[in-house]
Design a protein around this motif. Sequence first.
Motif, PDB file in Angstrom:
ATOM      1  N   ARG A 156      55.936  20.475  82.708  1.00 40.49           N
ATOM      2  CA  ARG A 156      55.007  21.065  83.372  1.00 40.49           C
ATOM      3  C   ARG A 156      53.428  20.553  82.399  1.00 40.49           C
ATOM      4  NH1 ARG A 156      50.838  23.424  84.828  1.00 40.49           N
ATOM      5  NH2 ARG A 156      51.587  25.366  84.763  1.00 40.49           N
ATOM      6  N   ASP A 157      52.807  21.953  81.985  1.00 44.61           N
ATOM      7  CA  ASP A 157      52.039  21.739  81.692  1.00 44.61           C
ATOM      8  C   ASP A 157      51.445  20.866  80.744  1.00 44.61           C
ATOM      9  OD1 ASP A 157      49.099  22.765  81.678  1.00 44.61           O
ATOM     10  OD2 ASP A 157      49.444  24.931  81.830  1.00 44.61           O
ATOM     11  N   HIS A 177      49.003  33.056  79.635  1.00 43.11           N
ATOM     12  CA  HIS A 177      48.877  31.440  79.504  1.00 43.11           C
ATOM     13  C   HIS A 177      47.811  31.527  79.097  1.00 43.11           C
ATOM     14  CE1 HIS A 177      50.579  27.430  82.040  1.00 43.11           C
ATOM     15  NE2 HIS A 177      48.577  27.580  81.643  1.00 43.11           N
ATOM     16  N   HIS A 231      45.314  28.795  77.270  1.00 45.70           N
ATOM     17  CA  HIS A 231      44.759  27.627  76.927  1.00 45.70           C
ATOM     18  C   HIS A 231      43.910  27.399  75.356  1.00 45.70           C
ATOM     19  CE1 HIS A 231      46.276  24.736  79.422  1.00 45.70           C
ATOM     20  NE2 HIS A 231      46.946  25.622  80.040  1.00 45.70           N
ATOM     21  N   ASN A 276      48.150  23.944  75.407  1.00 42.18           N
ATOM     22  CA  ASN A 276      48.517  24.858  75.728  1.00 42.18           C
ATOM     23  C   ASN A 276      48.939  26.222  74.524  1.00 42.18           C
ATOM     24  OD1 ASN A 276      49.196  23.700  77.881  1.00 42.18           O
ATOM     25  ND2 ASN A 276      49.718  25.351  78.243  1.00 42.18           N
TER      26      ASN A 276
END
Length: 514
Positions: free
Chosen positions: A14-15, A203, A205, A239
Motif C-alpha cells: 500500500r504505502d 507509522h 516516514h 517508510n
Amino acid sequence: MSNNNIIIFDTTLRDGEQSLKASLTVKEKLQIALALERLGVDVMEVGFPVSSAGDFDSVQTIARHIKNSRVAALSRAVAKDIDAAYEALKVAEAFRIHTFIASSALHVEAKLKRSFDDVVEMAVAAVKRARGYTDDVEFSCEDAGRTGIDNICRIVEAAINAGATTVNIPDTVGFCLPNEYGNIIHQVMNRVPNIDKAIVSVHCHNDLGMATANSLTAVQNGARQIECTINGIGERAGNTALEEVVMAIKTRQEFMGVDTRINTQEIHRVSQMVSQLCNMPIQPNKAIVGSNAFAHSSGIHQDGMLKNKNTYEIMSPETIGLKKEKLNLTARSGRAAVKGHMADMGYTESDYDLDKLYEAFLQLADKKGQVFDYDLEALAFIDMQQGEENRLKLDVITTQLISGLPASAFVQVELDGVRQSATSQGGNGPVEATYNAIMNIVGMELKMSHYNLTAKGEGAEALGQVDIVVEYEGRKFHGVGLATDIVESSARALIHAINAIYRSKKVADIKAKK
Ligand code: KIV
Ligand code: ZN
C-alpha cells in the motif's frame, strides 16, 4: 497476546506500492503477499480499494489467498471508501479495515478545509461504520507528528470509544526526532483514559532518516505495533524498513525487551523479490539487506573476522537467510540440484515452473558457466513472467558499432507466432538502435521515462538486469530484462513492457465490449 510481542504491520503493497513509478500487476502483488505471509507478518496492508478497479481487484485476490496473516485495506474516513474496503476484504480468512483522517492544523485547514471538531466527528462515524463490518478496525490520525498533543489525545480517545481496536500515530512527513516522537507515544499512553482498550501503533516516514529510530523509541514508550515496508520503500524517502526494526529488536533483544513473530530467515529473499518486482534497486550499504551489509573489506577487519567473527559482525548473515556457498550449479547439474537450490532459498515447487526454470537455467549455464542462487531467482521470477501469455518474443539481435559512425541493429522477433524483422540505422548506441528496430516492428511510439542497468553478480560473468519504464498513451509500463549481454537485456526489458501494453489493451477491449 503477551505484552512484549510487537505486531508487524507490513504496508509494502500500500504505502510502498503507491510510491512506485509504474504500478505492480495483480500477479506481482500476490507473489509479494505470499512471500510476506511466509515471512510471518502479522498484518499486511495491501491496497486502497476505492482508489481504482485495479486496486480493488488486487486486494480481493490477495484476501482470497492469504491464510496466515491478517489482510488490511486503507480507506479515508468516508463511507464509500469503507464500504469498498469491506467488499474487497470480505473473502479473507481474517481482515482489518484501516481508516484515516488528518489531524494536524495544517492538514485540517489547508487540505480538508474543516474544523477539528468536524474531523473528530468524521473519525468517529468512520470507525463506527467500519465496526459494522468487522471487530478489527484501525484508526490513523494522519500527520500526528505535527499535531498538538491535546488534539491527538482527543481524537484517539474518541476513535477508541467508537470501537477502534488499533490507534495509529503516523509521523506522515518524517518530521519528528526520536525523543520527540517517543514523548508523543508516552503522552498518548498516559493521558488517553481508554488507551488500554486498543493497541498503539506507529507509522514513521524516513524524510530525516529517523524512521527506524523513531519506531523503536515508540516501542520503548509503549507502542505495540510497527508499520513498515520491505527495504523501506514508500512515499518520498520511504517508510520504516521492516528488516531494520525486526533485526534491531532481535539483535538487541535484552535491551529492547520485546520480540516479533517474523521468520528472519526469509528477509533476504523477500527483500530481493520486492526490489526486483518494484524496480527499486537496494543501495549496497543499506542496513541488513544491502549487498555490502555483511561484506568485510579492510585487511584489519578481515583479519579480525578470521580470528573471531564477533569482532566485526553483530548478527550473522545466515539469520536473514543468506546461505553459505553450496554445490556449484553448472550445465552438468540436474533438475534435482536446481530444485534443491530453490528449496534452500525457501521456494516450493508451486511458486515456480520447474520445467521452464530448468530449461532457462541450462541456456544460462551454457553461456555463463556457473549459475548462482540469485540468477535462479531472477530466472524464476523475471524471465518466467516474460514467458507467459506473451504476444511478442525475441528471436535474434545483431548490432554494429563502428567508432565515429552511428550504431545499427538488426532485430528478429515473433509477433503472434509470425516471424518479423527490422533494421535500424542511426541510433546513438546499440541499445537505442535496437529499441528503434523493435518499435518499428510493433508500430508503437514509446517514451522511455526510466532506464536502469544493474549487475547481478560479480565480475565479467555478471548478468545485466535492465529495468525500464515506458509511457504509452498516458500510462506507464514497467519492463525487466536479464541477460549476460546488456543489449539483449535491454531488448528483453522493452519486449516485457510491450507485452504488458498488449495485455492492458486486451483488458481494455474486453471491458469496452461489456
Ligand atoms: O503516512 C501516513 O500518514 C499514512 C496513513 C494513511 C497511515 O500512510
Ligand atoms: Zn505513510
